[in-house]
Design an enzyme around this catalytic site. Structure first.
Site, PDB file in Angstrom:
ATOM      1  N   CYS A   1     -15.349  -1.445 -26.856  1.00 50.96           N
ATOM      2  CA  CYS A   1     -16.675  -0.822 -26.912  1.00 50.96           C
ATOM      3  C   CYS A   1     -17.175  -0.448 -25.520  1.00 50.96           C
ATOM      4  O   CYS A   1     -18.200  -0.957 -25.044  1.00 50.96           O
ATOM      5  CB  CYS A   1     -17.670  -1.736 -27.599  1.00 50.96           C
ATOM      6  SG  CYS A   1     -17.187  -2.080 -29.283  1.00 50.96           S
TER       7      CYS A   1
ATOM      8  N   TYR B   1     -10.256   3.049 -11.936  1.00 49.54           N
ATOM      9  CA  TYR B   1     -10.117   3.946 -10.776  1.00 49.54           C
ATOM     10  C   TYR B   1     -10.080   5.409 -11.180  1.00 49.54           C
ATOM     11  O   TYR B   1      -9.776   6.255 -10.345  1.00 49.54           O
ATOM     12  CB  TYR B   1      -8.812   3.648 -10.029  1.00 49.54           C
ATOM     13  CG  TYR B   1      -8.612   2.232  -9.584  1.00 49.54           C
ATOM     14  CD1 TYR B   1      -9.486   1.638  -8.679  1.00 49.54           C
ATOM     15  CD2 TYR B   1      -7.524   1.495 -10.053  1.00 49.54           C
ATOM     16  CE1 TYR B   1      -9.272   0.343  -8.245  1.00 49.54           C
ATOM     17  CE2 TYR B   1      -7.308   0.202  -9.624  1.00 49.54           C
ATOM     18  CZ  TYR B   1      -8.188  -0.368  -8.720  1.00 49.54           C
ATOM     19  OH  TYR B   1      -7.970  -1.642  -8.290  1.00 49.54           O
TER      20      TYR B   1
ATOM     21  N   GLY C   1       3.798  -3.982  -3.646  1.00 54.48           N
ATOM     22  CA  GLY C   1       3.784  -4.279  -5.064  1.00 54.48           C
ATOM     23  C   GLY C   1       4.093  -2.990  -5.829  1.00 54.48           C
ATOM     24  O   GLY C   1       5.099  -2.850  -6.511  1.00 54.48           O
ATOM     25  N   ARG C   2       3.206  -2.032  -5.623  1.00 54.64           N
ATOM     26  CA  ARG C   2       3.285  -0.769  -6.369  1.00 54.64           C
ATOM     27  C   ARG C   2       4.594  -0.020  -6.127  1.00 54.64           C
ATOM     28  O   ARG C   2       5.208   0.470  -7.062  1.00 54.64           O
ATOM     29  CB  ARG C   2       2.111   0.122  -5.951  1.00 54.64           C
ATOM     30  CG  ARG C   2       1.879   1.326  -6.842  1.00 54.64           C
ATOM     31  CD  ARG C   2       0.812   2.239  -6.238  1.00 54.64           C
ATOM     32  NE  ARG C   2      -0.306   1.493  -5.743  1.00 54.64           N
ATOM     33  CZ  ARG C   2      -1.377   1.167  -6.455  1.00 54.64           C
ATOM     34  NH1 ARG C   2      -1.463   1.561  -7.705  1.00 54.64           N
ATOM     35  NH2 ARG C   2      -2.357   0.482  -5.915  1.00 54.64           N
TER      36      ARG C   2
ATOM     37  N   GLY D   1       0.782  -1.235   0.000  1.00 54.47           N
ATOM     38  CA  GLY D   1       0.000   0.000   0.000  1.00 54.47           C
ATOM     39  C   GLY D   1       0.807   1.275   0.000  1.00 54.47           C
ATOM     40  O   GLY D   1       0.243   2.360   0.077  1.00 54.47           O
TER      41      GLY D   1
ATOM     42  N   GLU E   1       4.751  -6.172   2.208  1.00 50.27           N
ATOM     43  CA  GLU E   1       4.411  -6.827   0.929  1.00 50.27           C
ATOM     44  C   GLU E   1       3.981  -5.784  -0.088  1.00 50.27           C
ATOM     45  O   GLU E   1       2.839  -5.697  -0.482  1.00 50.27           O
ATOM     46  CB  GLU E   1       3.342  -7.909   1.132  1.00 50.27           C
ATOM     47  CG  GLU E   1       2.201  -7.445   1.978  1.00 50.27           C
ATOM     48  CD  GLU E   1       1.209  -8.532   2.336  1.00 50.27           C
ATOM     49  OE1 GLU E   1       1.602  -9.698   2.481  1.00 50.27           O
ATOM     50  OE2 GLU E   1       0.029  -8.193   2.468  1.00 50.27           O
TER      51      GLU E   1
END
Ligand code: PLP
Length: 420
Positions: free
Chosen positions: A340, A313, A273-274, A230, A271
């Site tokens: 589409c 988002y 990720g980003r 986070g 942990e």
């Protein structure tokens, strides 16, 4: 950050050659940047004994990337069977892997226990009885509920489906002990893309308090506290980056205070990720159409199957036009894919240089939750992934999907059934 100057300087001059060789669109990741950020993270927390990053596999699930993470000494955070398989195939073994599922299926427990097991992170007390062979080491995911207000992407903890409540903590560990658990960890994940480092410091403080509470009640000494991922990155040029060193210093102080008071301190796991991967990827796509109606649209050869974040988002991703970095941003465009769905737009009403067909666009910061989130809706397939290696050469690390891939699940044995 966003996208480092160094990545730009190595990528932009060769982007046309890479596109000519591999074809567009593609995500490209920067090995040098990934390694530098990994080292920065480890350095920042070097004051905590046994600090370890468990890379959140869902952010960038590519075996080549996981091998890099492994080389840096990182573990893997998984929450599905394919992620477990990929982590094990990339060299993760036993306690290198943390399995954080929620709404866990019996097959998932079996997969977590297979091949030498992993650290099982349980999401609910009802799962304690459902684990077939209860492991010696167990961890619970803690949800602070009204004790924390949550942040924007992940929302209010009271509304989050994850974890056990504050009131359940003691009984959860007691029940785990009754099933034979002897070693313990504690986990939480209450932020997403949070750039205010004090929020993460508060998370560490919260876990240390819970550790103290559980020790008083049950005499358990936690081996580790996992503060989750986070950590946020600045997607917009004007965004303030998270102050990693200030955060690490305050968290290290908290662990040291705990050690002084209690004579020991748990290890600290994270942990991310980003933070680790986000800035070190870019999506390169070619302009194939231009349309002027009520707005000016630039049509590119990638679509939201390659990057969902803007559609999902309303996320901002910075965009550069190769060769036009220094030109006036004199036009206003929507840059769109061909799906589409009207939210299939990488940028909306953005000031950009004049864009022509065949221009290459670089969409920044796609290294985490980029390719990984892609899907095949509308028959739109996912693009290839490339790695810019430290020696400047390029490696194909995932091919693009083909029409044959799309039709794979229609190859099956006929199976008709009449329940009457
Ligand atoms: C998604 C996820 C992460 C990674 O989140 P980032 O925002 O990429 O750091 C870590 N842990 C769990 C349990 C997750 O679901």
């Amino acid at each position: 950050m966003p996208m480092s100057q160094s990545f730009k300087e190595r990528l932009f001059p060769i982007a046309n050659e890479i596109a000519a060789h591999y074809g567009t669109p593609f995500h490209i990741y920067d090995e040098a940047g990934l390694r530098a950020t990994g080292e920065e993270l480890q350095q920042a927390f070097s004051g905590i004994d046994g600090f370890r990053e468990y890379f959140a596999v869902k952010a960038l699930p590519n075996p080549r990337i996981l091998e890099l993470m492994k080389e840096m000494g990182f573990g893997f955070d998984c929450s599905s069977i394919p992620e477990l398989i990929m982590s094990r195939n990339s060299g993760g073994q036993g306690e290198d892997i943390m399995f954080t599922s929620n709404n866990t299926d019996p097959e998932e427990f079996a997969a977590a226990a297979a091949n030498g097991g992993c650290i099982l992170n349980l999401d609910d007390v009802s799962l304690i009885a459902k684990v077939p062979e209860f492991p010696e080491l167990v961890c619970f995911r803690y949800n602070p509920g009204p004790r924390r207000t949550g942040n924007i992407i992940i929302g209010n903890p009271v509304e989050a489906k994850y974890g056990i409540t504050h009131e359940q903590v003691i009984s959860a560990y007691r029940m785990a002990m009754e099933r034979g658990a002897k070693r313990f960890g504690l986990h939480t994940m209450v932020a997403s893309n949070e750039r205010d480092y004090s929020y993460i410091v508060e998370t560490a403080r919260m876990l240390l308090q819970i550790a103290e509470l559980v020790e008083e009640e049950l005499g358990i000494r936690f081996e580790f506290l996992n503060i989750g991922g986070g950590l946020g990155i600045p997607y917009k040029p004007e965004d303030q980056p998270l102050d990693l060193s200030a955060m690490a210093k305050e968290i290290t102080d908290l662990f040291n205070e705990f050690k002084t008071t209690h004579g020991y301190a748990p290890r600290m796991y994270m942990e991310s990720g980003r933070w680790v991967a986000g800035p070190h990827g870019a999506l390169i796509t070619k302009v194939i159409n231009h349309k002027s109606t009520y707005r000016n649209y630039v049509g590119v050869d990638a679509c939201m199957s390659a990057l969902m974040r803007p559609a999902m988002y309303d996320a901002y991703h910075h965009l550069d036009v190769i060769g036009k970095e220094d030109q006036d941003h004199s036009e206003v465009y929507d840059v769109v894919g061909s799906l589409c769905e009207n939210n299939d737009k990488f940028v909306v009403q953005r000031n950009l240089p004049v864009i022509r067909e065949n221009d290459l666009l670089v969409i920044h910061d796609t290294g985490a939750h980029g390719h990984a989130m892609g899907f095949q809706y509308n028959g739109r397939l996912r693009p290839k992934e490339l790695l810019l290696r430290t020696d400047g050469t390029i490696e194909l690390i995932r091919r693009a999907e083909t029409n044959e891939d799309y039709f794979q699940t229609l190859n099956f044995e006929p199976d008709n059934f009449d329940a009457k």
